[in-house]
Scaffold this motif. Sequence first.
Motif, PDB file in Angstrom:
ATOM      1  N   PHE A   1     -17.738  -5.518  -7.084  1.00  0.00           N
ATOM      2  CA  PHE A   1     -16.518  -5.219  -6.311  1.00  0.00           C
ATOM      3  C   PHE A   1     -16.206  -3.717  -6.300  1.00  0.00           C
ATOM      4  O   PHE A   1     -15.865  -3.150  -5.258  1.00  0.00           O
TER       5      PHE A   1
ATOM      6  N   GLU B   1      -7.997  -2.275 -12.371  1.00  0.00           N
ATOM      7  CA  GLU B   1      -7.504  -1.218 -11.497  1.00  0.00           C
ATOM      8  C   GLU B   1      -8.346  -1.150 -10.212  1.00  0.00           C
ATOM      9  O   GLU B   1      -7.809  -1.079  -9.101  1.00  0.00           O
ATOM     10  N   ALA B   2      -9.649  -1.226 -10.373  1.00  0.00           N
ATOM     11  CA  ALA B   2     -10.547  -1.133  -9.215  1.00  0.00           C
ATOM     12  C   ALA B   2     -10.406  -2.352  -8.296  1.00  0.00           C
ATOM     13  O   ALA B   2     -10.386  -2.225  -7.079  1.00  0.00           O
ATOM     14  N   GLU B   3     -10.285  -3.535  -8.881  1.00  0.00           N
ATOM     15  CA  GLU B   3     -10.248  -4.745  -8.052  1.00  0.00           C
ATOM     16  C   GLU B   3      -8.920  -4.930  -7.316  1.00  0.00           C
ATOM     17  O   GLU B   3      -8.890  -5.371  -6.181  1.00  0.00           O
ATOM     18  N   PHE B   4      -7.843  -4.608  -7.988  1.00  0.00           N
ATOM     19  CA  PHE B   4      -6.537  -4.832  -7.370  1.00  0.00           C
ATOM     20  C   PHE B   4      -6.031  -3.598  -6.624  1.00  0.00           C
ATOM     21  O   PHE B   4      -5.046  -3.675  -5.898  1.00  0.00           O
ATOM     22  N   GLY B   5      -6.684  -2.472  -6.855  1.00  0.00           N
ATOM     23  CA  GLY B   5      -6.253  -1.253  -6.185  1.00  0.00           C
ATOM     24  C   GLY B   5      -4.881  -0.797  -6.651  1.00  0.00           C
ATOM     25  O   GLY B   5      -4.134  -0.186  -5.912  1.00  0.00           O
ATOM     26  N   ILE B   6      -4.555  -1.105  -7.908  1.00  0.00           N
ATOM     27  CA  ILE B   6      -3.263  -0.686  -8.441  1.00  0.00           C
ATOM     28  C   ILE B   6      -3.513   0.213  -9.667  1.00  0.00           C
ATOM     29  O   ILE B   6      -4.247  -0.175 -10.562  1.00  0.00           O
TER      30      ILE B   6
ATOM     31  N   ILE C   1       0.832  -1.207   0.000  1.00  0.00           N
ATOM     32  CA  ILE C   1       0.000   0.000   0.000  1.00  0.00           C
ATOM     33  C   ILE C   1       0.869   1.261   0.000  1.00  0.00           C
ATOM     34  O   ILE C   1       0.599   2.217  -0.722  1.00  0.00           O
TER      35      ILE C   1
ATOM     36  N   ARG D   1     -15.858  -1.249  -3.024  1.00  0.00           N
ATOM     37  CA  ARG D   1     -14.666  -0.440  -2.801  1.00  0.00           C
ATOM     38  C   ARG D   1     -15.053   1.008  -2.502  1.00  0.00           C
ATOM     39  O   ARG D   1     -14.570   1.625  -1.566  1.00  0.00           O
TER      40      ARG D   1
ATOM     41  N   ILE E   1       2.219   1.903  -3.482  1.00  0.00           N
ATOM     42  CA  ILE E   1       1.225   2.469  -4.398  1.00  0.00           C
ATOM     43  C   ILE E   1       0.919   3.925  -4.025  1.00  0.00           C
ATOM     44  O   ILE E   1       0.894   4.809  -4.878  1.00  0.00           O
ATOM     45  N   ASP E   2       0.728   4.170  -2.727  1.00  0.00           N
ATOM     46  CA  ASP E   2       0.311   5.507  -2.291  1.00  0.00           C
ATOM     47  C   ASP E   2       1.419   6.544  -2.337  1.00  0.00           C
ATOM     48  O   ASP E   2       1.206   7.683  -2.721  1.00  0.00           O
TER      49      ASP E   2
END
Lengths: 452, 89
Positions: B57, A64-69, A11, B61, A14-15
């Motif tokens: 999902f 992008e939304a599912e993996f948060g990357i 995290i 989120r 990424i951040d």
Amino acid sequence: MINTNDILQTIQMIDHQHLDIRTITMGISLLDCCDPDPHAACRKIYDKITTSAEKLVKTGEDIEAEFGIPIVNKRISVTPIALVAGASRTTDYVPFAAAMDKAAKAVGVNFIGGFSALVQKGMTEGDKKLIAAIPEALAVTDVVCSSVNVGSTKAGINMDAVALMGRTIKSAAERTADRGGFGCAKLVVFCNAVEDNPFMAGAFHGVGEAERVINVGVSGPGVVHHALQSVKGQPFDVVAETIKKTAFQVTRMGQLVAREASARLGVPFGIVDLSLAPTPAVGDSVARILEEMGLEVCGAHGTTAALALLNDAVKKGGVMASSSVGGLSGAFIPVSEDEGMIAAAQSGALTLDKLEAMTCVCSVGLDMIAVPGDTSAATLSAIIADEAAIGMVNQKTTAVRIIPAPGKQVGDIVEFGGLLGSAPVMPCHTGSAEEFVARGGRIPAPMHSLKN
Amino acid sequence: MRAIVTVIGRDQVGIIAAVCALLSEKNVNVLDISQTVLQEYFTMIMLVDASQATVPFARLREDLAEAGKERGLDVRVQREDIFDAMHRI
């Protein structure tokens, strides 16, 4: 469950350290779009691109939304247009670029590469027409990128093409003078171009590739920089090991996204290209990594050695993480796109000569460099020839993406905006290369090309 | 689909309750929880199963991030695969 620290580390990357998937690039073969009627060929090109890449952007956003990357760019590369347009009865290839531009905008990608020709040994009629169309094509389109391969270790350097490309760059700059010569930022002259590179402006879909393919480019100079801050003052073995481990993690993430995108789109997975690709954002710079190794400023003596270590360690980490590492994989050194390089160039610490030396050990070549607008076509050609020679002899990819910024002098800044950043105009040598470039012909392939 | 929910922010009453209530509302099953408080900073990591979730999902989120924002917390959910890929050989 996975270790808490590992989760928090990801995290953090990424951040705060700009870890991202730089691009998902869909390669599309246009070989079946050849047609004697240029209008029909352009229509086929538009249709094939829009049907093939219809879901590319949406799929990228879902992942992008599912993996948060973050997945920064979705792009397309196509078969070198000279090969496709060669079949058409026309002398004007600009409409082919227009068709690519229209199709790319229709599917929502931010760049499309492949307005290209491969002329390392000689030029076909189609190649000549394509190169003639480049300045106009780059001026009238927004997202089309162009590349020309003028040399290879196997074939040598086509000096007629080198001379022609100097003039082409010059006229691409003049044709887009109102935008600081922006056309040149979308034009790459290669030696040993690769067929599966997902990064722009040099991406094209090679003829040895499948009908369609998904290639992913991952980046993370900030992550490497951060990792190196924890090993200050330690020997280079430790530095190399730290970079390798970081590169491994980043590539694994790329491989995961590539496989996911490939499965969802029903398109075979090609390669992961782990390239440390800087952006103008602070904390996302390759120059700052080199400085972290102990150099006061990028461009100081020691820079080439630092870059050699970085480039090699990145590859080694990547190879361990994915069986399909390809493209250019290594460290990019685009001046205008790297906050640290811009600062170093502005202070005079980083010169064109040092950059040329650095291209012997980085993954590509002289990239996003602005030179004075009155630089002659012959000088540009000579710069290309030097760079191609480095690539040819060292069996590596080299490239030149140079902008003779119209009306600008040394010390001025050319603003391109976005990921392309801003380029300080750098001095080049003033000794004439007119007679050298005017010779034409071919520089023969080196001895070590004869391996069979 | 297994996912990791991370909650980071200043410690306060009711964080776990609020996040769990939201997950339960969306039919997301909590498989494991670990939490620490470091210098007033609260970090909670939950392993959840979102395969039976009642919302897509992306929506889950957004809802989690929104609920976190109200309390000044950074709440996110990411598929577990990404952490596996990066940290396990």
